[in-house]
Design an enzyme around this catalytic site. Structure first.
Site, short mmCIF file in Angstrom:
data_model
loop_
_atom_site.label_atom_id
_atom_site.label_comp_id
_atom_site.label_asym_id
_atom_site.label_seq_id
_atom_site.Cartn_x
_atom_site.Cartn_y
_atom_site.Cartn_z
N CYS A 29 46.99 27.93 -16.50
CA CYS A 29 46.18 28.28 -17.52
C CYS A 29 46.87 27.26 -18.58
CB CYS A 29 45.05 28.54 -17.75
SG CYS A 29 43.89 28.38 -19.65
N CYS A 59 46.16 28.93 -22.61
CA CYS A 59 46.17 31.01 -21.96
C CYS A 59 47.27 30.60 -22.61
CB CYS A 59 45.61 31.08 -20.43
SG CYS A 59 44.35 31.32 -20.09
#
Length: 275
Positions: A31, A34
């Site tokens: 991600c 993230c």
């Protein structure tokens, strides 16, 4: 930030959130948002390490836990307190925005510490009280109740200078003024009352000696005798040393408390002498 697994989640997140708030970052290494968000969270962990516990959960390795908690997109942040989710949001936030969210929980944590300190104080556990209050002070340095209670605990521990430094900041409280008044007399030099009385017998108009006698009476807890001497100074010279006798009577009233019968009695006598 420490990684926590589904197996550890109850112990490390749910149970610990009953002591202080826990922030959990649900993420995955694939991600990109993230990875962008991660440095911000690491900075906040350093800044808020006393107020919060920070954890990360890799949803790829803990799919069942992510499903239980309804994680549908990442990064997702959940804040746990007292075993429950109290805040949740998805996506990358600025550091300032996240700080504003975290700050909402700090007063609650400080209030909890103050209440715990009050309970410990009733039990006479002064060292533990000080520890709790200093922790609360680190969260809310301008909280007047924390300053008042720290002043009180340092006074009880006979750490007078520390007590004064806190109490002088919260003179809006009667308790602070009462203790500061007591400290004023406590810090005056010890003198032999009998010797002072002999000096006064030779010269009853020596108002300075009368003041010194009165102050020694206060130090010994003989408040009626002290108030009588202060009152006599006022009768002989109301303006002596910028009305010092009247001002010292007011300090004694603070020590006794507004509801004390002796306070009421000598307040009436003071008014009669002044007017």
């Amino acid at each position: 930030m420490k990684e926590v697994t589904e197996k550890e989640f109850k112990k490390d997140v749910i149970e610990k959130s009953k002591e202080k708030p826990v922030l959990v970052d649900f993420w995955a290494d694939w991600c990109q948002p993230c990875l962008i968000f991660s440095p911000i969270l690491e900075e906040l962990e350093k800044e808020y390490h006393q107020e919060f516990i920070f954890y990360k959960v890799n949803i790829k390795e803990n799919e069942s836990l992510a499903l239980q908690l309804g994680i549908q997109a990442i990064p997702t942040i959940k804040i746990f307190k007292d075993g429950k989710v109290v805040a949740s949001f998805t996506g990358v936030l600025s550091k300032q925005k996240l700080k504003s969210i975290l700050d909402k929980f700090i007063p609650q944590q400080a209030e909890k510490l103050i209440k715990e300190a009050e309970t410990l104080l009733k039990e006479g556990r002064f060292e533990e009280v000080e520890k709790k209050l200093k922790e609360a002070e680190s969260l809310k340095p301008d909280n007047p109740q924390v300053k008042l209670k720290l002043g009180l605990i340092y006074f009880k521990k006979n750490e007078i200078e520390k007590a004064k430094s806190y109490l002088k900041e919260v003179t809006q409280f009667e308790d602070a003024n009462r203790i500061l008044s007591y400290i004023y007399f406590l810090e005056t030099p010890e003198e032999d009352i009998d010797k002072l009385k002999k000096i006064l017998e030779k010269n009853p108009d020596d108002l300075e000696v009368r003041l010194r006698i009165a102050t020694q009476y206060v130090k010994k807890g003989k408040y009626r005798e002290a108030l009588d001497e202060y009152l006599e100074v006022i009768k002989r010279n109301k303006k002596y040393k910028d009305e010092i006798a009247r001002k010292l009577m007011l300090k004694v009233f603070l020590i006794l408390g507004n509801d004390a019968s002796l306070t009421h009695e000598y307040q009436r006598k003071l008014v009669q002498v002044l007017f």
